[in-house]
Design an enzyme around this catalytic site. Sequence first.
Site, mmCIF file in Angstrom:
data_model
loop_
_atom_site.group_PDB
_atom_site.id
_atom_site.type_symbol
_atom_site.label_atom_id
_atom_site.label_comp_id
_atom_site.label_asym_id
_atom_site.label_seq_id
_atom_site.Cartn_x
_atom_site.Cartn_y
_atom_site.Cartn_z
ATOM 1 N N HIS A 54 -6.630 54.966 -14.771
ATOM 2 C CA HIS A 54 -6.513 55.073 -16.120
ATOM 3 C C HIS A 54 -7.801 54.431 -16.702
ATOM 4 O O HIS A 54 -8.570 53.903 -16.127
ATOM 5 C CB HIS A 54 -5.232 54.399 -16.680
ATOM 6 C CG HIS A 54 -5.083 52.882 -16.483
ATOM 7 N ND1 HIS A 54 -5.204 52.449 -15.247
ATOM 8 C CD2 HIS A 54 -5.105 51.723 -17.603
ATOM 9 C CE1 HIS A 54 -4.941 50.962 -15.505
ATOM 10 N NE2 HIS A 54 -5.060 50.572 -16.643
ATOM 11 N N HIS A 56 -8.715 51.812 -18.826
ATOM 12 C CA HIS A 56 -8.662 50.635 -19.500
ATOM 13 C C HIS A 56 -10.114 49.780 -18.620
ATOM 14 O O HIS A 56 -10.327 49.952 -17.350
ATOM 15 C CB HIS A 56 -7.671 49.509 -18.953
ATOM 16 C CG HIS A 56 -6.477 49.848 -19.644
ATOM 17 N ND1 HIS A 56 -5.209 49.724 -19.751
ATOM 18 C CD2 HIS A 56 -6.607 50.460 -21.226
ATOM 19 C CE1 HIS A 56 -4.460 49.995 -20.636
ATOM 20 N NE2 HIS A 56 -5.007 50.309 -21.842
ATOM 21 N N ASP A 58 -10.976 47.100 -17.481
ATOM 22 C CA ASP A 58 -10.864 46.330 -16.220
ATOM 23 C C ASP A 58 -10.412 47.121 -15.057
ATOM 24 O O ASP A 58 -9.970 46.761 -13.926
ATOM 25 C CB ASP A 58 -9.817 45.314 -16.437
ATOM 26 C CG ASP A 58 -8.425 45.622 -16.743
ATOM 27 O OD1 ASP A 58 -8.289 46.857 -17.339
ATOM 28 O OD2 ASP A 58 -7.246 45.067 -16.440
ATOM 29 N N HIS A 59 -10.672 48.441 -15.338
ATOM 30 C CA HIS A 59 -10.236 49.509 -13.752
ATOM 31 C C HIS A 59 -11.494 50.479 -13.888
ATOM 32 O O HIS A 59 -11.906 50.888 -12.982
ATOM 33 C CB HIS A 59 -9.076 50.283 -14.267
ATOM 34 C CG HIS A 59 -7.844 49.664 -14.191
ATOM 35 N ND1 HIS A 59 -7.218 49.480 -12.988
ATOM 36 C CD2 HIS A 59 -7.223 48.481 -15.003
ATOM 37 C CE1 HIS A 59 -6.196 48.570 -13.401
ATOM 38 N NE2 HIS A 59 -6.237 47.982 -14.384
ATOM 39 N N HIS A 110 2.132 53.271 -19.024
ATOM 40 C CA HIS A 110 1.253 52.093 -19.227
ATOM 41 C C HIS A 110 0.279 52.804 -20.131
ATOM 42 O O HIS A 110 0.081 52.249 -21.326
ATOM 43 C CB HIS A 110 0.558 51.620 -17.843
ATOM 44 C CG HIS A 110 -0.534 50.716 -18.152
ATOM 45 N ND1 HIS A 110 -0.264 49.343 -18.891
ATOM 46 C CD2 HIS A 110 -1.709 50.464 -17.842
ATOM 47 C CE1 HIS A 110 -1.186 48.881 -18.937
ATOM 48 N NE2 HIS A 110 -2.445 49.420 -18.211
ATOM 49 N N ASP A 134 -2.025 50.390 -12.930
ATOM 50 C CA ASP A 134 -1.176 49.528 -13.766
ATOM 51 C C ASP A 134 0.104 50.374 -13.856
ATOM 52 O O ASP A 134 1.024 49.795 -15.007
ATOM 53 C CB ASP A 134 -1.898 48.875 -15.032
ATOM 54 C CG ASP A 134 -2.926 48.255 -14.761
ATOM 55 O OD1 ASP A 134 -3.127 47.828 -13.646
ATOM 56 O OD2 ASP A 134 -3.741 47.815 -15.916
ATOM 57 N N HIS A 172 -3.290 45.056 -9.827
ATOM 58 C CA HIS A 172 -3.698 43.677 -10.429
ATOM 59 C C HIS A 172 -2.658 42.900 -9.181
ATOM 60 O O HIS A 172 -1.586 43.280 -8.737
ATOM 61 C CB HIS A 172 -3.156 43.169 -11.794
ATOM 62 C CG HIS A 172 -4.170 43.720 -12.681
ATOM 63 N ND1 HIS A 172 -4.887 42.980 -13.207
ATOM 64 C CD2 HIS A 172 -4.045 45.016 -13.442
ATOM 65 C CE1 HIS A 172 -5.602 43.690 -14.156
ATOM 66 N NE2 HIS A 172 -5.083 44.939 -14.237
HETATM 67 ZN ZN LIG Z 1 -4.305 48.703 -17.613
#
Ligand SMILES: [Zn+2]
Length: 256
Positions: A54, A56, A58-59, A110, A134, A172
């Site tokens: 996805h 985001h 942090d990915h 998500h 996520d 995560h």
């Molecule tokens: Zn995420």
Amino acid sequence: MDSVIIIPALGDNFIYLYRYNQSDAFTADPSDGSLVLRAMKQHGLNLKMILLTHHHWDHVGGTEELKQKTGCKVIGADRRRIPGIDLVVADEQILPVGDRNVRVIATPGHTRTSVCYYMEPSAGNEKGILWTGDTLFVGGCGRLLECNAQSMWDSLQKLASLPDDTLVYCGHDYTLENYEFASGIEPGNQIVKERLDQVRMLQNQGKLSVPSSVLLERSTNCFLRAGTPELKAALGMPDARAVEVFAELRLRKDVF
Ligand SMILES: [Zn+2]
């Protein structure tokens, strides 16, 4: 020789490298490009693809740097929100990787455009491998940021229906917190308690909780167990539908 290399990043993220054809690799959710470049060098790998679950930060954080430095292809399901995307994939699409196939599984919940990647078993590789971003965590699931509980529940059911021995690699490390939450919900559940003890031990030994397996998640992840009589009873919702129990669990976890 492990084909999956796990790179912990940003405190609680996991980046993955998957090695195939001796020296080729793809990475999944490279939040930090420099960590991926270092691991590739260390293992003598060439980066061919980036699979993104996805959009985001942090990915996808390392995506542009990696594409620029390696010329790899960027693959994901969100044309608008994933930087430098080359191939926009859809549900059930097959991506050939060496002599194996990776199947895209659309898992809205998500985010609207979240996907998981399932490497199907092949001759000589009996276990499938699932990258869940996520959507599904070890012992938990992602927050509902862009979709309702029904969407996420349906997505989780797709993952739970994969073969028992499928290896699960999530985005995560929230594992300890997830099982602390689960054992608070079901203090009398011995299986969950044993899993919490096991996770604490792994943590104390400095070991990672990935990979998990589909069977382990189906039997200990409270979000996947929302349809069971035990969990309904624990929440005082004996007559509720699974998705209603799931929604209640997700609400409680949001404030845990
Ligand atoms: Zn995420």
